[in-house]
Design a protein around this motif. Structure first.
Motif, PDB file in Angstrom:
ATOM      1  N   CYS A  55     -43.644  26.847 -88.992  1.00  8.47           N
ATOM      2  CA  CYS A  55     -44.436  26.697 -87.776  1.00  8.47           C
ATOM      3  C   CYS A  55     -45.173  25.370 -87.866  1.00  8.47           C
ATOM      4  N   GLU A  56     -45.113  24.594 -86.791  1.00  8.03           N
ATOM      5  CA  GLU A  56     -45.827  23.319 -86.724  1.00  8.03           C
ATOM      6  C   GLU A  56     -46.577  23.269 -85.392  1.00  8.03           C
ATOM      7  N   HIS A  69     -48.615  22.146 -90.403  1.00  6.38           N
ATOM      8  CA  HIS A  69     -47.397  22.942 -90.487  1.00  6.38           C
ATOM      9  C   HIS A  69     -47.439  23.792 -91.745  1.00  6.38           C
ATOM     10  N   VAL A  82     -50.825  28.157 -90.470  1.00  7.65           N
ATOM     11  CA  VAL A  82     -51.069  26.916 -89.730  1.00  7.65           C
ATOM     12  C   VAL A  82     -52.438  26.966 -89.067  1.00  7.65           C
TER      13      VAL A  82
END
Length: 180
Positions: A55-56, A69, A82
């Motif tokens: 996940c960013e 991220h 994150v």
């Protein structure tokens, strides 16, 4: 505020998008209405189970770009990690901007009590030296001889300041001053 979602190799259902949007909206309270927020999810085909999803999150607001991220076993777990990183970065940014904008705070030591970090930059050592005029290849050779991670020089080809540096992948990078 509109949150843009992108994904690769995984499916994002509406409930996840809604939950992530609410949590990102709560995070961005540290900023005055961000211009853009992007959330990117990707499924990695790795052997390590804890790194299955990436996940960013990128927040663009008033000249600042904050990006974090992380990976996790599930999409939501990756976002949770994150979120913690992003909260930390946004708190630091807000404190820095706030103290920079108030004249009576300038020059004073600013400490974030929750994080125990000093936000003032302190120069520990100052050094002066003559900047040699070299080709980038010669500068890279000098950098290796000195066992440094970077080397400042005047580029013989352009006549402007330049830096060669050792990249994480072991190659050498060049940063050259732009022409006016």
């Amino acid at each position: 505020m509109q949150v843009e979602f992108r994904h690769k190799g995984c499916h994002l259902d509406d409930s996840l998008k809604e939950l992530v949007s609410k949590r990102v909206d709560h995070l961005t309270r540290f900023l005055d209405e961000p211009k853009r927020v992007e959330v990117f999810f990707e499924e990695n085909n790795t052997k390590a189970k804890e790194d299955r999803f990436l996940c960013e999150v990128t927040v663009v607001s008033h000249g600042y770009v904050v990006r974090a991220h992380s990976t996790g076993l599930e999409l939501l777990q990756a976002f949770d990690r994150v979120e913690g990183k992003l909260r930390h970065q946004l708190e630091r940014l807000k404190t820095k901007v706030l103290h920079r904008s108030h004249p009576h705070h300038r020059g004073a030591k600013v400490a974030n009590e929750d994080l125990g970090e000093d936000l003032e930059v302190r120069i520990a050592k100052a050094k002066s030296f003559k900047v040699p005029t070299l080709d980038p290849e010669e500068a890279a050779f000098q950098m290796d001889l000195l066992s440094h991670s970077f080397y400042l020089f005047s580029n013989a080809k352009t006549g402007r300041a330049a830096v060669v540096y050792r990249r994480e992948d072991g190659t050498v990078g060049l940063i050259d001053q732009e022409a006016d």
